[in-house]
Design a protein around this motif. Structure first.
Motif, PDB file in Angstrom:
ATOM      1  N   ALA A 130      -7.815   8.739   5.671  1.00 52.74           N
ATOM      2  CA  ALA A 130      -8.541   9.354   4.553  1.00 52.74           C
ATOM      3  C   ALA A 130      -8.456   8.492   3.302  1.00 52.74           C
ATOM      4  CB  ALA A 130      -7.977  10.745   4.273  1.00 52.74           C
ATOM      5  N   ALA A 131      -7.323   7.816   3.119  1.00 51.62           N
ATOM      6  CA  ALA A 131      -7.167   6.955   1.946  1.00 51.62           C
ATOM      7  C   ALA A 131      -8.201   5.843   1.937  1.00 51.62           C
ATOM      8  CB  ALA A 131      -5.754   6.370   1.920  1.00 51.62           C
ATOM      9  N   GLY A 157       0.784  -1.223   0.000  1.00 55.76           N
ATOM     10  CA  GLY A 157       0.000   0.000   0.000  1.00 55.76           C
ATOM     11  C   GLY A 157       0.814   1.270   0.000  1.00 55.76           C
ATOM     12  N   GLY A 158       1.966   1.255   0.574  1.00 51.67           N
ATOM     13  CA  GLY A 158       2.756   2.477   0.660  1.00 51.67           C
ATOM     14  C   GLY A 158       2.400   3.280   1.895  1.00 51.67           C
ATOM     15  N   ALA A 159       3.377   3.979   2.426  1.00 50.90           N
ATOM     16  CA  ALA A 159       3.167   4.773   3.638  1.00 50.90           C
ATOM     17  C   ALA A 159       2.385   6.035   3.318  1.00 50.90           C
ATOM     18  CB  ALA A 159       4.518   5.150   4.239  1.00 50.90           C
ATOM     19  N   PRO A 160       1.589   6.523   4.275  1.00 55.28           N
ATOM     20  CA  PRO A 160       0.885   7.794   4.055  1.00 55.28           C
ATOM     21  C   PRO A 160       1.871   8.936   3.823  1.00 55.28           C
ATOM     22  CG  PRO A 160      -0.015   6.639   5.965  1.00 55.28           C
ATOM     23  CD  PRO A 160       1.244   5.918   5.572  1.00 55.28           C
ATOM     24  N   GLY A 161       1.447   9.899   3.029  1.00 52.93           N
ATOM     25  CA  GLY A 161       2.289  11.062   2.776  1.00 52.93           C
ATOM     26  C   GLY A 161       3.397  10.755   1.789  1.00 52.93           C
ATOM     27  N   SER A 183     -12.267  17.403   2.531  1.00 52.77           N
ATOM     28  CA  SER A 183     -13.495  16.957   3.194  1.00 52.77           C
ATOM     29  C   SER A 183     -13.268  15.671   3.961  1.00 52.77           C
ATOM     30  CB  SER A 183     -14.623  16.768   2.171  1.00 52.77           C
ATOM     31  OG  SER A 183     -14.395  15.648   1.344  1.00 52.77           O
ATOM     32  N   LEU A 184     -12.447  14.780   3.416  1.00 51.79           N
ATOM     33  CA  LEU A 184     -12.151  13.529   4.106  1.00 51.79           C
ATOM     34  C   LEU A 184     -11.368  13.778   5.390  1.00 51.79           C
ATOM     35  CD1 LEU A 184     -11.118  11.423   1.001  1.00 51.79           C
ATOM     36  CD2 LEU A 184     -13.125  10.991   2.418  1.00 51.79           C
ATOM     37  N   LEU A 185     -10.418  14.690   5.323  1.00 50.08           N
ATOM     38  CA  LEU A 185      -9.626  15.024   6.507  1.00 50.08           C
ATOM     39  C   LEU A 185     -10.462  15.732   7.551  1.00 50.08           C
ATOM     40  CD1 LEU A 185      -6.348  16.154   4.744  1.00 50.08           C
ATOM     41  CD2 LEU A 185      -6.662  14.085   6.099  1.00 50.08           C
ATOM     42  N   ALA A 186     -11.402  16.566   7.099  1.00 47.77           N
ATOM     43  CA  ALA A 186     -12.260  17.284   8.040  1.00 47.77           C
ATOM     44  C   ALA A 186     -13.233  16.349   8.744  1.00 47.77           C
ATOM     45  CB  ALA A 186     -13.040  18.378   7.311  1.00 47.77           C
ATOM     46  N   ASP A 187     -13.611  15.254   8.073  1.00 44.98           N
ATOM     47  CA  ASP A 187     -14.575  14.310   8.635  1.00 44.98           C
ATOM     48  C   ASP A 187     -13.922  13.247   9.485  1.00 44.98           C
ATOM     49  OD1 ASP A 187     -16.592  15.646   7.388  1.00 44.98           O
ATOM     50  OD2 ASP A 187     -16.701  14.268   5.677  1.00 44.98           O
ATOM     51  N   ARG A 188     -12.622  13.367   9.744  1.00 42.18           N
ATOM     52  CA  ARG A 188     -11.928  12.345  10.535  1.00 42.18           C
ATOM     53  C   ARG A 188     -12.540  12.260  11.934  1.00 42.18           C
ATOM     54  NH1 ARG A 188      -6.120  12.497  13.299  1.00 42.18           N
ATOM     55  NH2 ARG A 188      -5.696  10.260  13.426  1.00 42.18           N
ATOM     56  N   PRO A 189     -12.870  11.048  12.387  1.00 46.23           N
ATOM     57  CA  PRO A 189     -13.461  10.896  13.725  1.00 46.23           C
ATOM     58  C   PRO A 189     -12.534  11.401  14.824  1.00 46.23           C
ATOM     59  CG  PRO A 189     -13.669   8.853  12.434  1.00 46.23           C
ATOM     60  CD  PRO A 189     -12.757   9.753  11.657  1.00 46.23           C
ATOM     61  N   THR A 229      -5.823   8.818  -9.139  1.00 48.98           N
ATOM     62  CA  THR A 229      -4.721   8.981  -8.196  1.00 48.98           C
ATOM     63  C   THR A 229      -5.205   8.431  -6.868  1.00 48.98           C
ATOM     64  OG1 THR A 229      -2.969  10.484  -7.452  1.00 48.98           O
ATOM     65  CG2 THR A 229      -5.229  11.297  -7.305  1.00 48.98           C
ATOM     66  N   GLN A 230      -4.431   8.617  -5.814  1.00 54.50           N
ATOM     67  CA  GLN A 230      -4.787   8.058  -4.524  1.00 54.50           C
ATOM     68  C   GLN A 230      -4.608   9.095  -3.428  1.00 54.50           C
ATOM     69  OE1 GLN A 230      -6.037   5.111  -3.668  1.00 54.50           O
ATOM     70  NE2 GLN A 230      -5.942   5.456  -1.472  1.00 54.50           N
ATOM     71  N   VAL A 231      -5.649   9.366  -2.698  1.00 55.75           N
ATOM     72  CA  VAL A 231      -5.517  10.163  -1.483  1.00 55.75           C
ATOM     73  C   VAL A 231      -4.661   9.367  -0.502  1.00 55.75           C
ATOM     74  CG1 VAL A 231      -6.761  11.087   0.514  1.00 55.75           C
ATOM     75  CG2 VAL A 231      -7.728  11.333  -1.791  1.00 55.75           C
ATOM     76  N   GLY A 232      -3.695  10.022   0.112  1.00 54.13           N
ATOM     77  CA  GLY A 232      -2.932   9.352   1.170  1.00 54.13           C
ATOM     78  C   GLY A 232      -1.494   9.094   0.834  1.00 54.13           C
ATOM     79  N   SER A 233      -1.224   8.108   0.010  1.00 55.60           N
ATOM     80  CA  SER A 233       0.141   7.645  -0.203  1.00 55.60           C
ATOM     81  C   SER A 233       0.666   8.060  -1.570  1.00 55.60           C
ATOM     82  CB  SER A 233       0.215   6.125  -0.081  1.00 55.60           C
ATOM     83  OG  SER A 233       1.500   5.659  -0.454  1.00 55.60           O
ATOM     84  N   ALA A 234       1.718   8.857  -1.573  1.00 57.60           N
ATOM     85  CA  ALA A 234       2.360   9.214  -2.838  1.00 57.60           C
ATOM     86  C   ALA A 234       2.953   7.985  -3.515  1.00 57.60           C
ATOM     87  CB  ALA A 234       3.451  10.255  -2.590  1.00 57.60           C
TER      88      ALA A 234
END
Length: 272
Positions: free
Chosen positions: A204-205, A94-98, A266-272, A146-151
């Motif tokens: 978020a991913a 999957g690859g690391a976030p960021g 929006s995904l980051l803002a909705d983080r629990p 593309t993919q939110v999260g992992s470059a």
């Protein structure tokens, strides 16, 4: 390619899409080498197949991203069943976030891209000599969009799609078929890795994928792959809406990127 009587290899075959592909290939009449970095998982899948279809599956624990590992995989398949007709390069990370670290990029590049290149390097000359062969590349909708999260994940999946395109363009008139699998959400351990990461981008991913469309079973995806291989189709889209998204991206790239920025926010803002 008709799968009946063919010899197939499935990497990352110890579960998820890989395990489902191995089962579906055998159901279509192929014999299969199930290989995975986790040898026990590969053995479990092969044993389950053997219980239903004796003589149709063997297992090998090996690193499908390593040159020596690929040679061992192909050699084991040949020893068990004969020359390899189809190679499903399905193993992935999957690859690391960021942005990730150098080591994380090396791993993603090795498993998600170089494993495909190295397998092709072994098999394409043999297929050209025989006049037939088939390469299945497991990429992702992230390779078209593309993919939110992992470059690293987004970039290596784009590269996997590009390599599959090149293979088909270069060798498609010489008997070598290529199919490139680009699903969105599939119920696998990889899908849920982001939400367990504790990283906002990782979480978020997972939400990005699970909210964009249905989360499919590996078996449903494998059915689509078998249909594509049988028909000789390049692009395998278990989520048909990916094609519309891809067209929208190409029609107005700047608008699409702006939309993706808003979606990620929006995904980051909705983080629990």
């Amino acid at each position: 390619m008709e799968l009946d009587g063919k010899v197939a290899v499935v990497t990352g075959g110890g579960g998820g899409i890989g395990g489902a592909l191995a089962r579906r290939f055998v159901a279509a009449g192929a014999r299969v080498l199930v290989t995975d970095l986790d040898a026990a998982m590969a053995e479990t899948v092969a044993a389950e197949i053997e219980a239903v279809s004796p003589g149709s599956a063997v297992a090998l624990g090996a690193d499908a991203a390593d040159v020596d590992g690929i040679s061992a995989i192909v050699g084991r398949a040949e020893d068990a069943f004969g020359p390899v007709d189809l190679y499903a390069a399905n193993a992935g990370v999957g690859g690391a976030p960021g942005l990730g670290s150098e080591a994380q990029w090396d791993l993603a590049l090795d498993v998600n891209l170089r494993a495909h290149v190295r397998a092709a390097d072994v098999l394409v000359p043999r297929w050209l000599e025989r006049g037939s062969g088939y390469f299945v590349s497991t990429a992702s909708a992230a390779g078209l969009l593309t993919q939110v999260g992992s470059a690293a994940y987004a970039v290596t999946k784009h590269a996997a799609v590009g390599f599959a395109e090149w293979l088909s363009m270069t060798y498609g008139d010489q008997g070598i078929g290529v199919s490139c699998l680009c699903p969105m959400g599939v119920e696998t351990a990889l899908l849920r890795a982001g939400e367990r990461s504790g990283d906002p981008l990782g979480e978020a991913a997972t939400r990005a994928v699970t909210s964009a469309g249905d989360v499919l079973t590996p078996e449903a995806v494998a059915d689509d792959v078998v249909r594509a291989v049988t028909a000789g189709e390049f692009l395998v889209l278990p989520h048909p809406q990916v094609l519309d998204m891809y067209r929208q991206k190409g029609a107005d790239y700047d608008r699409w990127i702006r939309g993706m920025r808003r979606y990620q926010a929006s995904l980051l803002a909705d983080r629990p």
